[in-house]
Design a protein around this motif. Structure first.
Motif, PDB file in Angstrom:
ATOM      1  N   SER A   1      -1.401   5.462   2.085  1.00 32.40           N
ATOM      2  CA  SER A   1      -2.428   5.661   1.054  1.00 32.40           C
ATOM      3  C   SER A   1      -1.795   5.747  -0.329  1.00 32.40           C
ATOM      4  O   SER A   1      -2.339   5.219  -1.302  1.00 32.40           O
ATOM      5  CB  SER A   1      -3.232   6.929   1.341  1.00 32.40           C
ATOM      6  N   MET A   2      -0.639   6.399  -0.405  1.00 31.83           N
ATOM      7  CA  MET A   2       0.039   6.535  -1.694  1.00 31.83           C
ATOM      8  C   MET A   2       0.545   5.190  -2.191  1.00 31.83           C
ATOM      9  O   MET A   2       0.373   4.834  -3.369  1.00 31.83           O
ATOM     10  CB  MET A   2       1.203   7.531  -1.546  1.00 31.83           C
ATOM     11  N   PHE A   3       1.155   4.412  -1.316  1.00 29.84           N
ATOM     12  CA  PHE A   3       1.655   3.092  -1.717  1.00 29.84           C
ATOM     13  C   PHE A   3       0.509   2.169  -2.129  1.00 29.84           C
ATOM     14  O   PHE A   3       0.622   1.428  -3.113  1.00 29.84           O
ATOM     15  CB  PHE A   3       2.451   2.455  -0.573  1.00 29.84           C
ATOM     16  N   LEU A   4      -0.585   2.219  -1.379  1.00 31.67           N
ATOM     17  CA  LEU A   4      -1.735   1.380  -1.719  1.00 31.67           C
ATOM     18  C   LEU A   4      -2.349   1.815  -3.045  1.00 31.67           C
ATOM     19  O   LEU A   4      -2.799   0.972  -3.832  1.00 31.67           O
ATOM     20  CB  LEU A   4      -2.778   1.422  -0.599  1.00 31.67           C
ATOM     21  N   SER A   5      -2.348   3.108  -3.319  1.00 29.34           N
ATOM     22  CA  SER A   5      -2.875   3.609  -4.606  1.00 29.34           C
ATOM     23  C   SER A   5      -2.118   3.009  -5.780  1.00 29.34           C
ATOM     24  O   SER A   5      -2.715   2.559  -6.768  1.00 29.34           O
ATOM     25  CB  SER A   5      -2.770   5.140  -4.656  1.00 29.34           C
ATOM     26  N   VAL A   6      -0.793   2.994  -5.675  1.00 30.21           N
ATOM     27  CA  VAL A   6       0.038   2.440  -6.751  1.00 30.21           C
ATOM     28  C   VAL A   6      -0.189   0.938  -6.884  1.00 30.21           C
ATOM     29  O   VAL A   6      -0.259   0.400  -7.991  1.00 30.21           O
ATOM     30  CB  VAL A   6       1.524   2.756  -6.493  1.00 30.21           C
ATOM     31  N   SER A   7      -0.338   0.257  -5.758  1.00 34.71           N
ATOM     32  CA  SER A   7      -0.595  -1.189  -5.800  1.00 34.71           C
ATOM     33  C   SER A   7      -1.922  -1.492  -6.498  1.00 34.71           C
ATOM     34  O   SER A   7      -2.014  -2.386  -7.348  1.00 34.71           O
ATOM     35  CB  SER A   7      -0.605  -1.760  -4.374  1.00 34.71           C
ATOM     36  N   ILE A   8      -2.966  -0.750  -6.148  1.00 28.69           N
ATOM     37  CA  ILE A   8      -4.276  -0.942  -6.789  1.00 28.69           C
ATOM     38  C   ILE A   8      -4.183  -0.644  -8.281  1.00 28.69           C
ATOM     39  O   ILE A   8      -4.728  -1.384  -9.119  1.00 28.69           O
ATOM     40  CB  ILE A   8      -5.334  -0.047  -6.112  1.00 28.69           C
ATOM     41  N   LEU A   9      -3.508   0.436  -8.622  1.00 25.07           N
ATOM     42  CA  LEU A   9      -3.360   0.836 -10.019  1.00 25.07           C
ATOM     43  C   LEU A   9      -2.689  -0.257 -10.850  1.00 25.07           C
ATOM     44  O   LEU A   9      -3.199  -0.648 -11.916  1.00 25.07           O
ATOM     45  CB  LEU A   9      -2.542   2.131 -10.093  1.00 25.07           C
ATOM     46  N   ASP A  10      -1.558  -0.779 -10.360  1.00 26.72           N
ATOM     47  CA  ASP A  10      -0.820  -1.795 -11.114  1.00 26.72           C
ATOM     48  C   ASP A  10      -1.620  -3.089 -11.236  1.00 26.72           C
ATOM     49  O   ASP A  10      -1.646  -3.717 -12.308  1.00 26.72           O
ATOM     50  CB  ASP A  10       0.526  -2.075 -10.434  1.00 26.72           C
TER      51      ASP A  10
ATOM     52  N   ASP B   1     -10.455  -8.172  -6.663  1.00 32.65           N
ATOM     53  CA  ASP B   1     -11.056  -9.103  -5.708  1.00 32.65           C
ATOM     54  C   ASP B   1     -11.110  -8.516  -4.296  1.00 32.65           C
ATOM     55  O   ASP B   1     -10.929  -9.233  -3.317  1.00 32.65           O
ATOM     56  CB  ASP B   1     -10.285 -10.428  -5.701  1.00 32.65           C
ATOM     57  N   TRP B   2     -11.330  -7.220  -4.209  1.00 32.69           N
ATOM     58  CA  TRP B   2     -11.466  -6.526  -2.928  1.00 32.69           C
ATOM     59  C   TRP B   2     -10.232  -6.699  -2.029  1.00 32.69           C
ATOM     60  O   TRP B   2     -10.323  -6.596  -0.800  1.00 32.69           O
ATOM     61  CB  TRP B   2     -12.722  -6.977  -2.178  1.00 32.69           C
ATOM     62  N   ASN B   3      -9.124  -6.957  -2.629  1.00 34.01           N
ATOM     63  CA  ASN B   3      -7.898  -7.192  -1.853  1.00 34.01           C
ATOM     64  C   ASN B   3      -7.179  -5.863  -1.625  1.00 34.01           C
ATOM     65  O   ASN B   3      -6.459  -5.376  -2.491  1.00 34.01           O
ATOM     66  CB  ASN B   3      -6.991  -8.170  -2.613  1.00 34.01           C
ATOM     67  N   LEU B   4      -7.362  -5.299  -0.449  1.00 30.37           N
ATOM     68  CA  LEU B   4      -6.750  -4.022  -0.103  1.00 30.37           C
ATOM     69  C   LEU B   4      -5.681  -4.151   0.978  1.00 30.37           C
ATOM     70  O   LEU B   4      -4.919  -3.204   1.207  1.00 30.37           O
ATOM     71  CB  LEU B   4      -7.828  -3.030   0.363  1.00 30.37           C
ATOM     72  N   ALA B   5      -5.635  -5.291   1.644  1.00 30.89           N
ATOM     73  CA  ALA B   5      -4.637  -5.506   2.706  1.00 30.89           C
ATOM     74  C   ALA B   5      -3.360  -6.069   2.078  1.00 30.89           C
ATOM     75  O   ALA B   5      -3.080  -7.267   2.157  1.00 30.89           O
ATOM     76  CB  ALA B   5      -5.183  -6.446   3.769  1.00 30.89           C
ATOM     77  N   VAL B   6      -2.604  -5.208   1.428  1.00 33.68           N
ATOM     78  CA  VAL B   6      -1.413  -5.644   0.701  1.00 33.68           C
ATOM     79  C   VAL B   6      -0.148  -5.216   1.438  1.00 33.68           C
ATOM     80  O   VAL B   6      -0.159  -4.295   2.266  1.00 33.68           O
ATOM     81  CB  VAL B   6      -1.392  -5.065  -0.736  1.00 33.68           C
TER      82      VAL B   6
END
Length: 371
Positions: free
Chosen positions: A153-162, A225-230
């Motif tokens: 969750s933390m890694f995905l948060s940073v990815s979404i933020l950037d 673009d709803w891209n959460l599977a990073v």
């Protein structure tokens, strides 16, 4: 009597015919055997003649032939033993997905390139800089520990933020709202039981309303673009630790390294898989696990030792800064704060790996100064 005599004569004739046939068969068999023996003898003579013709006539040529044979043998052995099949023991266990794992990680390698934010995106911002990004991510890390959410969750948060900030330009006052909304989205994607929107509003001291978070959530999802599977470093790290046969302590040390990089803006330029591979490389060097990099690791990570050097140097630079910050914090009684990742990995739950790692970094820095 006449009939008996005829029957007796017929029987004796049949016996004579059978003996004649058996004799003929025996002769044919012996002839065939003799021919086969002759062919075998000729084949052996030819093979011996060829071998004798191929034997070197001098001591030097004999030695060269032996050396060449040794080289070929060593090459065969190295080809067989250099790359280990790390999935061989996982077949038949569905949760390892050993039949598809290579395809999965090939896909993740392609995906990380597509999802990588621009390394210079902050140059477009007038009100947000590297230091502010670092402060925000460190605060999110504290929230992550407070809510006990997954590292994913933390890694995905940073990815979404950037990815959001590279195309959108919020005001400085709205930056914390952007960060908490990114984590709110990430938790809903990764967690089984995610913190509620009210929890996030409360932990931000009610600076923002529930409606503000929900409105920004819709805007943010549309922007990315709803891209959460990073792909994140954590996805690759599990695979690379397996390739390096890392035990739980070494793997925890690698996790500390990759989590320490999240708040550092300069690390945005490196792909997640490269950060994960570099963390494994540094951990092996730190505990002197030789070889530091081998054919198996190179095969499964896709990186040679030379490919890792730039990223590894950046991580080591972070470790040196954190080691000095940690030392200063001890000297001033905690007035100087270390990064949340260091506090997290100081816990005995994570083998208290951070203090050990930072002490080794300081020791190495002192050794380099004296030399």
């Amino acid at each position: 009597m006449t009939q008996k005599r005829k029957a007796s004569e017929g029987t004796s004739k049949n016996q004579v015919v059978k003996k004649s046939r058996a004799s003929t068969t025996s002769k044919a068999t012996s002839t065939t055997a003799a021919q086969q023996e002759a062919k075998l003898r000729r084949a052996k003579e030819n093979a011996l003649a060829n071998r004798n013709a191929a034997v070197p006539t001098t001591t030097q040529s004999v030695q060269m032939a032996m050396d060449q044979s040794d080289v070929e043998m060593q090459e065969d052995i190295s080809m067989c033993e250099a790359i280990e099949d790390i999935d061989i023991d996982d077949f038949g266990m569905p949760h390892f997905a050993s039949e598809y794992v290579k395809d999965i990680f090939e896909y993740l390698k392609q995906k990380e390139i597509e999802d990588q934010p621009r390394a210079d995106y902050l140059l477009q911002h007038e009100e947000i800089n590297e230091a502010m990004r670092a402060i925000l991510i460190n605060w999110l890390f504290d929230v992550h520990m407070e809510f006990k959410t997954l590292p994913e969750s933390m890694f995905l948060s940073v990815s979404i933020l950037d990815r959001y900030l590279q195309n959108n330009f919020p005001q400085r006052e709205q930056l914390q709202l952007v960060g908490m909304t990114a984590m709110f989205i990430a938790c809903k994607y990764e967690e089984t039981i995610a913190p509620s929107v009210e929890d996030f509003v409360y932990i931000a001291d009610d600076m923002y309303t529930v409606d503000q978070v929900l409105d920004l959530e819709a805007e943010m999802l549309k922007s990315i673009d709803w891209n959460l599977a990073v792909s994140t470093p954590l996805h690759f790290l599990r695979r690379f630790s397996k390739a390096g046969r890392s035990d739980s302590r070494i793997h925890t040390l690698c996790k500390y390294f990759v989590e320490l990089t999240m708040s550092e803006y300069s690390m945005v330029s490196f792909l997640p898989s490269l950060i994960a591979a570099s963390s494994v490389y540094i951990a092996r060097k730190m505990i002197v696990k030789t070889p530091f990099w081998n054919a198996t690791l190179a095969h499964y990570t896709g990186y040679s030792e030379d490919d890792l050097r730039a990223c590894a140097k950046s991580i080591i630079y972070l470790l040196k800064k954190e080691a000095l910050r940690d030392l200063k914090s001890k000297e001033d009684g905690g007035a100087t704060s270390v990064r949340p990742a260091t506090r997290k990995y100081t816990s005995s739950r994570f083998f208290s790996i951070a203090p050990v790692a930072l002490e080794r970094v300081r020791r190495n820095m002192n050794t380099n100064k004296t030399s």
